[in-house]
Every structure is written in structure tokens, then in C-alpha cells.
Write a protein that holds these residues in place. Structure first.
Motif, PDB file in Angstrom:
ATOM      1  N   GLN A 154     -15.249  -7.173 -40.235  1.00 40.93           N
ATOM      2  CA  GLN A 154     -14.198  -6.806 -41.197  1.00 40.93           C
ATOM      3  C   GLN A 154     -14.771  -6.066 -42.397  1.00 40.93           C
ATOM      4  OE1 GLN A 154     -11.976  -7.582 -38.528  1.00 40.93           O
ATOM      5  NE2 GLN A 154     -10.728  -7.318 -40.349  1.00 40.93           N
ATOM      6  N   MET A 155     -16.102  -6.161 -42.603  1.00 42.60           N
ATOM      7  CA  MET A 155     -16.720  -5.410 -43.699  1.00 42.60           C
ATOM      8  C   MET A 155     -17.372  -4.121 -43.183  1.00 42.60           C
ATOM      9  SD  MET A 155     -16.242  -6.876 -46.654  1.00 42.60           S
ATOM     10  CE  MET A 155     -17.594  -6.619 -47.809  1.00 42.60           C
ATOM     11  N   GLY A 156     -17.200  -3.830 -41.910  1.00 44.63           N
ATOM     12  CA  GLY A 156     -17.707  -2.582 -41.353  1.00 44.63           C
ATOM     13  C   GLY A 156     -19.210  -2.440 -41.424  1.00 44.63           C
ATOM     14  N   ASP A 157     -19.939  -3.587 -41.355  1.00 46.80           N
ATOM     15  CA  ASP A 157     -21.384  -3.498 -41.564  1.00 46.80           C
ATOM     16  C   ASP A 157     -22.207  -4.011 -40.379  1.00 46.80           C
ATOM     17  OD1 ASP A 157     -20.587  -6.082 -41.814  1.00 46.80           O
ATOM     18  OD2 ASP A 157     -21.437  -6.405 -43.808  1.00 46.80           O
TER      19      ASP A 157
ATOM     20  N   ASP B 206      -5.437  -5.976 -37.480  1.00 43.77           N
ATOM     21  CA  ASP B 206      -6.581  -5.376 -38.165  1.00 43.77           C
ATOM     22  C   ASP B 206      -7.941  -5.913 -37.733  1.00 43.77           C
ATOM     23  OD1 ASP B 206      -4.770  -3.866 -39.501  1.00 43.77           O
ATOM     24  OD2 ASP B 206      -4.784  -5.053 -41.331  1.00 43.77           O
ATOM     25  N   SER B 207      -8.120  -6.344 -36.499  1.00 42.02           N
ATOM     26  CA  SER B 207      -9.469  -6.801 -36.148  1.00 42.02           C
ATOM     27  C   SER B 207     -10.343  -5.589 -35.812  1.00 42.02           C
ATOM     28  CB  SER B 207      -9.394  -7.838 -35.012  1.00 42.02           C
ATOM     29  OG  SER B 207      -9.977  -7.375 -33.847  1.00 42.02           O
ATOM     30  N   LYS B 208     -11.565  -5.571 -36.358  1.00 39.70           N
ATOM     31  CA  LYS B 208     -12.433  -4.375 -36.285  1.00 39.70           C
ATOM     32  C   LYS B 208     -13.619  -4.580 -35.360  1.00 39.70           C
ATOM     33  CE  LYS B 208      -9.992  -2.526 -39.635  1.00 39.70           C
ATOM     34  NZ  LYS B 208      -8.958  -1.541 -39.335  1.00 39.70           N
ATOM     35  N   TYR B 209     -14.102  -3.482 -34.808  1.00 40.21           N
ATOM     36  CA  TYR B 209     -15.259  -3.547 -33.902  1.00 40.21           C
ATOM     37  C   TYR B 209     -16.537  -3.975 -34.614  1.00 40.21           C
ATOM     38  CZ  TYR B 209     -12.496  -0.476 -30.796  1.00 40.21           C
ATOM     39  OH  TYR B 209     -11.532   0.078 -30.015  1.00 40.21           O
TER      40      TYR B 209
ATOM     41  N   ILE C 112     -15.424   1.673 -40.722  1.00 41.04           N
ATOM     42  CA  ILE C 112     -14.125   1.030 -40.480  1.00 41.04           C
ATOM     43  C   ILE C 112     -13.595   1.563 -39.146  1.00 41.04           C
ATOM     44  CG2 ILE C 112     -11.819   0.538 -41.376  1.00 41.04           C
ATOM     45  CD1 ILE C 112     -12.762   1.314 -44.125  1.00 41.04           C
ATOM     46  N   GLN C 113     -13.761   0.739 -38.105  1.00 41.50           N
ATOM     47  CA  GLN C 113     -13.440   1.235 -36.768  1.00 41.50           C
ATOM     48  C   GLN C 113     -12.906   0.106 -35.903  1.00 41.50           C
ATOM     49  OE1 GLN C 113     -16.723   3.291 -34.960  1.00 41.50           O
ATOM     50  NE2 GLN C 113     -15.710   3.446 -32.996  1.00 41.50           N
TER      51      GLN C 113
END
Ligand code: SF4
Ligand code: SF4
Ligand code: SF4
Lengths: 320, 449
Positions: free
Chosen positions: A50-53, A44-47, B7-8
Motif C-alpha cells: 500500500q506504500m508502493g515500496d 485499492d489493493s496494490k501489487y 502505485i500499481q
């Protein structure tokens, strides 16, 4: 010391990642010596944090970066460049990454032709779908398509090429263990034919190729491969002569031939820069086989249409 | 406008997608949606190619379920060339497809989805994955890896190439099954059936009861359903007629070849993928949560909702228990996982049935085909939903036109709705954390897109 691994998939089908999982219990061994820091298929590592901000795309640093898939849109470029920045070694995993792969067949068409078809098929609700583009193509919050489908090394530097659609799990295992232990990686550099045990007697009076519409002769159901006559000599197009060998992994025998089906070239050209179509047609011509017996030839580049091999203008010329 | 949450990529799913959540000034959800990020254009670039080559080209649509595309494509080419596969060829195709289903469901449940339940939805993202499961429960993990590998290697060993298979051919199958291979595969499938029953029990004891509240709330929407059934109304994965059911359980049935009379696809501005909807309901398309229009779902939960029964005994017993708990049709999105495990039991039982049919070792596996002009529609139930390949050929048997409706896409509308529902109910007045965002993704993962 453990090695950090980051993995990304671009214009891909997930088959390369499944081939990693198909290492089976050996995957558990790899995990003893490698720490995976980024792998969208499993982690689950995000671009954008992790808070999508966060406003910039970011991937964690790693020793080894594995990338599958070709490059087809703006996001793929950004992800590939970020991987290059953050990883010491980049592995191009699979023929999409090394040569464009099947999706690079779209390079025979320009984007408009592709979009026109996809957004006007028999089941598409065309009438109620006109938007500001006047054509009803989606355009909001999705990455822009590039003008063509590119192999990875057309956009970033690649250190190691692992072709195959997908690469055999044995090759992935050997590559990863070689990297972890700092050993040199040895991959087969022969053609599929060089690894193929079928019987070759020469082409005889073969002048034309047949399409693969009936079973080849192979004797009794369980007869071994070295009792079957070469499929090309039986008159079926087989891309073995112009395709990088090794698809059978440690077991050696080419996969498709073992299934009594001719090779279509999924490991890409024997030499990285080779042209599978040109090489195959040359091989046929020099053996006196009429290449007009092939229904078309674009398919000979079905795995390696990147690097400018397939272009829209081809379709305006007469196909041989 | 307030903050945008991006969320990407959506992770632990098969495809490439992202979630965008727009908050308003008070920190409540103004809009939430799923963007499908890529387009490869198979519908265009297969034109002009010899039809018999398509099963080995279009399988590259998906490396997780290449058998599904490979076989739907073979069926479509059979249709174009007007050939009926030999009985053994037909059965071998179904055998491969069924075992592939069995493998796929283990992969999804344990490798992709389970971490949310076994490690926990709010746990640290660095351990909330299959590697975390390996560390937390090495015994279970090694069993899972072994069983999934066993299923996968049955396919690999017999068909010789299982990621992007080549052994299905127009007219049947490329190679026959030997008696000793049959005995070996049968023995392995019995072990996998045992493991499927173990998994079912494990989930019924350790997973579903603990998350009952989440199951009954997260991503719940009300829709219709689609799936394939046989003449008795039992679920079938390989062949049959399509049943399109409304939320009130009334349904229409049709042959896959007539799909355009019942289904249509809407172009959505924020997604390369088109969104299918039920055209035959004549109500248009809307993803409004209170009053959706034309929205139906595909994949496991849909199939067990439309089917009157399961054709095999153990799966039937599980279905009865499921229905006694959740009714029919069950609408709760996380029940896709439960339904997936019931189908796992069915797939194993069905593979065993096929292996016990004497025709399976008949060496006459492939009928000769002649290229000609025609049209063929091939349909199978892929793990992710009803898969339709529709081709036309010219007199040389070259493709003139191809249309595909891929399993996952049926659920694009519903996934958007579930994400919207989850985001609206979980994010309140600007309060949310990493666990919240992961729960929103869980609403996507249930669909296994
Ligand atoms: S190389 Fe083949 S398996 Fe790998 S991503 Fe491309 S199509 Fe899929
Ligand atoms: S042409 Fe095909 S069958 Fe013949 S030797 Fe080469 S790979 Fe084997
Ligand atoms: S025989 Fe050719 S097409 Fe088949 S797996 Fe090997 S390289 Fe790929």
C-alpha cells in the motif's frame, strides 16, 4: 464460512467485470457469502504494497481467483502466475481469457506491424518523435509485449472456463454460487443453434452468403423469434452452429438473434479445443455453399485467435 | 536519487495504468508520471475486415462504454458507404447512447469515486470501496444498485446485448422500438431523472462542501478544453461540431472529419498510449506545470466548460449554479465529479425528450447499404471524452486504414500533470502515508480514465 475471492484483469476491456456488476442486486447476495480480497476495478489493493515500496509483485491469498483478459505482455504473465500461486481455483472469465478474444486478432500480425501502424497513424506526430529505438516506440517503465496474444491456459493452469464476451451475469452468478456451496457447476455445452428458436426448413437452393448490409425478414416489429426464419437459411453468415450456446443466460434465446442480428461467435467454440473458422467453413462446404462468397475468413476466428489459431504467416497465404 | 514509489495498479479506474513517483535525496518529488501499460493494436488488426463488422469488433475497446465505440464506428461506416441512417435509426442510436451515459455516470460516481468522499480519502483501503459503502450505508447502496441496474437493463432488454452491443448497424438500427416498450422506458427514465436530481442534491450537500479545500487544491492545473456543441452552442453528446477552447476562452470550431488539422498525438516514452495535443495552437507540446503547451482536456468538465449552455432545463439550472460558484472555464480537477452529475441530469432529460418524439417508434429503422470505397469519420462524446473513429474502405467495403482517438487519451497529458502537481504538493521531505498516495490517485480518478 465465507469464501475469499481475488479478481484480476489482464489484456481486457473491463466488460467482464461490468458483467459481474450487472448481476445487480444478486451481487449483494454474493457479497454475503464471499469476501473480495483483491479486485483492481473496485478495490485499492496494490501489487507493491500500500506504500508502493515493495520490490515483488504480490496479491493476497484467496480460495477463488477470477481472471479476465488474455495475456499480451510481461506484466500479464507475472500477475497470472502470482494469481495461480495464491488461489486454489482459477476461473478464466470471458472469451479473452478462454480463447484470446477480440484482441487476439492481432495474432495475424507481428508486433512490429502493429506498432508501426499505431505509432504512425494520420494524427500521430511522427516527425518529432524519434527516440533511441530510431522508431519512436515507447520503451521506458512499461511491460514488454509478448510475441503474441495468448489465452490464459497457454500460460497457467485453468480450473474453470466461463466463456462469453462477456459471460452472461446469470452464468457468473451460477458459477459463483456453485463454488461457494461446493456444488458442481453445470454450464450449457450445446451450440447457439441448439438454443435458437428460429424456424429451420433447410437451406433450399441457397448457394452464396450475403453480407449483413440489410435487415433480415422478421415480420412485424414485435414478432416473436420463433416466427423468424433462421438467419443462415436467409443467406446471412451466422456463427451459431460452431459457437458455444448459453449467451441468453436463463432467458435462453441467443442475444444477437433476438436483436435480428447474426451470431459472430462470442462464446467461443462449442468444444474448448474447437476451431471456429475451420468448423464453420466445413459446415458451409458440406451444405454446398460457396465459401468464396465470404469477403474474408480471418473474422471467423475473431474471438478465438489464441492457441496458435491465428498466426502472422496466414496473411501471406491466400485468404479464402 | 532517493526512493521510488510505485502505485500499481491505479485502482477504481477503468483502464490499466500505474503511477511512478521518483523522490530525490531529501524525499521531495523529482518526477511523477502515469504509465499506460497496455496496447492492443485495434488500428492494425481491423484492416482487411468488412467495414460493417467493425461496430461489433471495436466495441471491445471498452466494456464500460462499448456503446460509444459501437456508435462512433457505425457513424464512420455510414460515412465510408455514403449512407444516411433513417430518422428512427438515428434517434434509436442517440437514445441508447444517452441512456448509456446516464448509467455510466452513476456507475462511476457511486461504484468507483464515491468511496474517497463518503468513506474518506484517508480511510483503510480495505473498506474504501463500494463494498464499504454497502456496509456503511446499506439504504443508499441498495438504491444506487437498483437505479444503476434499471438503466442498464433498459439497454439490455431493448438492444438484447448491451455489453458489446450489436443493435446499431450501418444505415441505422437493427430493431424498432414498440409503443409499449417506449412507455415502459419513459417511465423508468423519469425515475432515473428523479434519482439524478437526488444524487445532485446529495453531492451538493454532503460531498462537495466538505471537500471544498481539496477540490480547490488537489491536482489543479490550467489547460484548454474540447467538447461537442450543437449549432446553438449547447452541449451535445451524440452529434455536432467540436469546439476546442484555450484557457482564455477563445475557441475554434470544426467538423469532426477535419480533426487532423487541429489535433495531433505525441508519442511518450513511458506510455503505450499516445498523448493528444492541440496542434492548431502552434505552440508544440509541453506538460510543464507552470507553462503547459498544447494541453487541453476532454470529458465532463471540458464539455460543460466549452458549452455556452445546456439544452435541457434542469441541467441548465445546475450549470448556472455551478458557474456562479466556480466561473467559466472551471479548472479545478475534482470538479469533474460535479460536472459529471450535471451531465447525468442532462442525459436523463435528453433521453426523455427523445422518447417523447413520435419518430422513435417508426419501424423504418434501417436503410440498406452498399459496400464501396470511401472514408468516414464518426465522432461521439463518450463519458471519458471526445471519441473519434476514422476509417477508409476499398471498393469491396473492406477496411484499408483505421485511426482511432479514444476519449480517455485526450486526458493523458493532463492526468500526468495533475498527478505531478498532486505529488509535489502532498509529498514533502519524505513525509507521506497511504492516505497521501490515495489522494494522488484521486487526481487520476476525477478524470475517470
Ligand atoms: S471477453 Fe469480451 S468482455 Fe471480457 S474482457 Fe474480453 S473483450 Fe472484454
Ligand atoms: S444459424 Fe443462427 S439463426 Fe440459424 S439457428 Fe443457428 S443461431 Fe439461429
Ligand atoms: S448470438 Fe453469438 S455473438 Fe451474439 S451473444 Fe450469442 S454467442 Fe455471442
Amino acid at each position: 464460512m465465507k469464501v475469499n475471492v481475488a479478481s484480476e484483469w489482464l489484456n481486457s476491456c473491463s466488460g467482464c467485470e461490468i458483467s459481474i456488476i450487472d448481476m445487480g442486486e444478486r451481487l449483494l447476495d454474493v457479497l454475503q457469502v464471499a469476501d473480495i480480497v483483491h479486485l483492481p476495478a473496485l478495490m485499492d489493493s496494490k501489487y507493491f504494497g500500500q506504500m508502493g515500496d515493495k520490490s515483488h509483485l504480490s496479491i493476497p491469498k484467496a480460495d477463488v481467483g477470477i481472471i479476465s483478459g488474455s495475456i499480451r505482455n510481461q506484466e500479464h504473465v507475472e500477475v497470472a502466475e502470482e494469481m495461480r500461486k495464491k488461489c486454489n481455483i482459477i476461473i478464466a472469465l470471458g472469451t479473452c481469457a478462454t480463447h484470446g478474444g477480440i484482441p487476439s486478432l492481432s495474432n495475424s500480425y507481428d508486433n512490429e506491424e502493429t506498432l508501426d501502424r499505431y505509432y504512425s497513424t494520420e494524427s500521430t506526430d511522427v516527425e518529432n518523435n524519434k527516440n533511441d529505438t530510431g522508431k519512436g516506440y515507447p520503451a521506458k517503465d512499461i511491460p514488454k509485449l509478448l510475441d503474441a496474444c495468448y489465452a490464459l491456459d497457454e500460460k497457467i493452469k485453468v480450473d474453470i472456463y466461463l466463456p462469453g464476451c462477456p459471460p452472461h451475469p446469470d452464468h457468473i452468478f451460477h458459477a459463483l454460487t456453485a463454488l461457494v456451496s461446493g456444488k458442481e457447476l453445470k454450464l450449457p455445452e450445446k451450440s447457439v443453434c441448439d438454443t435458437c428458436p428460429t424456424i429451420r426448413k433447410g437451406k433450399g437452393d441457397l448457394k452464396k452468403l450475403r453480407r449483413f448490409l440489410e435487415a433480415p425478414l422478421y415480420g412485424a416489429a414485435g414478432e416473436s423469434l420463433d416466427k423468424m426464419r433462421c438467419l443462415l437459411e436467409q443467406g446471412f453468415l451466422c456463427m451459431g452452429p460452431v459457437t458455444r450456446g448459453g449467451c441468453g443466460g436463463d432467458a435462453k434465446d441467443p442475444r444477437c438473434i433476438s436483436a435480428r442480428v447474426p451470431c459472430r461467435g462470442c462464446y467461443g467454440p462449442v468444444r474448448h479445443e474447437g476451431n471456429q473458422r475451420l468448423d464453420m467453413l466445413n459446415a458451409l462446404v458440406s451444405n454446398g455453399i460457396d465459401i468464396n462468397s465470404l469477403p474474408e475468413s480471418t473474422s471467423l476466428l475473431r474471438f478465438s485467435g489464441g492457441h496458435g489459431m491465428l498466426r502472422p504467416k496466414f496473411k501471406k497465404k491466400k485468404e479464402i | 536519487m532517493g526512493k521510488m514509489i510505485n502505485i500499481q495498479p491505479i485502482t477504481r479506474i477503468e483502464g490499466h495504468a500505474s503511477i511512478g513517483i521518483q523522490l530525490d535525496d531529501d524525499g521531495n518529488v523529482a518526477d511523477a508520471r502515469v504509465n499506460v501499460m497496455s496496447l492492443r493494436g485495434f488500428e492494425k488488426f481491423v484492416e482487411g475486415k468488412p467495414a460493417e463488422e467493425l461496430p461489433r469488433i471495436v466495441n471491445r475497446i471498452c466494456g464500460i462504454c462499448p456503446w460509444m465505440h459501437h456508435l462512433a464506428s457505425n457513424k464512420a461506416v455510414d460515412g465510408c458507404f455514403g449512407v444516411v441512417p433513417t430518422p428512427a435509426g438515428h434517434k434509436l442510436r442517440e437514445l441508447m447512447q444517452t441512456i448509456s451515459h446516464a448509467e455510466d455516470k452513476l456507475l462511476h460516481f457511486f461504484f468507483l469515486a464515491a468511496a474517497d468522499f463518503v468513506i474518506g480519502p484517508d480511510s483503510d483501503y480495505a473498506v474504501r470501496n463500494v463494498i464499504g459503502i454497502v456496509k456503511a450505508n446499506p439504504e443508499l447502496a441498495s438504491k444506487v444498485v437498483k437505479m444503476r441496474q434499471m438503466a442498464k437493463m433498459i439497454l439490455d432488454k431493448f438492444s438484447k446485448k448491451t455489453i458489446h452491443p450489436v443493435a446499431g448497424v450501418p444505415g441505422g438500427f437493427a430493431k424498432p422500438l414498440l409503443e409499449e416498450e417506449r412507455v415502459d422506458i419513459l417511465d423508468k427514465m423519469r425515475q432515473i431523472l428523479d434519482f439524478a436530481m437526488f444524487t445532485m442534491d446529495f453531492a451538493k450537500k454532503e460531498v462537495f462542501p466538505k471537500y471544498l479545500e481539496t477540490i480547490q487544491s488537489l491536482g489543479v492545473i490550467k489547460t484548454g478544453f474540447i467538447g461537442t456543441v450543437d449549432d446553438e452552442g449547447a452541449l451535445n453528446l451524440y452529434d455536432g461540431k467540436l469546439r476546442l477552447m484555450k484557457p482564455d476562452m477563445t475557441y475554434e470550431e470544426f467538423a469532426p472529419a477535419n480533426y487532423t488539422d487541429y489535433l495531433a498525438e505525441k508519442i511518450i516514452d513511458h506510455s503505450y498510449g499516445k498523448f493528444p495535443y492541440a496542434k492548431s495552437w502552434n505552440e508544440g507540446f509541453s506538460m510543464d506545470l507552470e507553462n503547459p503547451k498544447g494541453i487541453y482536456r476532454a470529458n465532463t468538465l471540458a464539455r460543460i466548460n466549452v458549452a455556452d449552455k445546456m439544452a435541457t432545463p434542469k441541467a441548465q439550472a445546475e450549470l448556472e449554479e455551478f458557474r456562479s460558484l466556480f466561473g467559466r472555464p472551471a479548472q479545478a480537477t475534482l470538479l469533474y465529479h460535479y460536472a459529471r452529475l450535471i451531465e447525468e441530469v442532462y442525459a436523463c432529460e435528453r433521453a426523455i425528450e427523445i422518447l417523447e418524439d413520435p419518430v422513435i417508434t417508426d419501424p423504418d429503422v434501417r436503410a440498406k447499404v452498399e459496400p464501396k470505397a470511401g472514408r468516414g469519420v464518426g465522432c461521439v462524446e463518450a463519458p471519458r471524452g471526445t471519441l473519434i473513429h476514422d476509417y477508409s474502405t476499398d471498393e469491396n467495403g473492406l477496411i484499408t486504414r483505421a485511426n482511432l482517438i479514444v476519449g480517455t487519451t485526450h486526458n493523458l497529458g493532463p492526468i500526468n500533470m495533475s498527478v505531478n502537481q498532486a505529488a509535489r504538493s502532498l509529498i514533502k521531505n519524505g513525509t507521506y502515508d497511504e492516505g497521501t498516495l490515495n489522494k494522488i490517485e484521486m487526481a487520476v480518478r476525477a478524470y475517470d480514465p
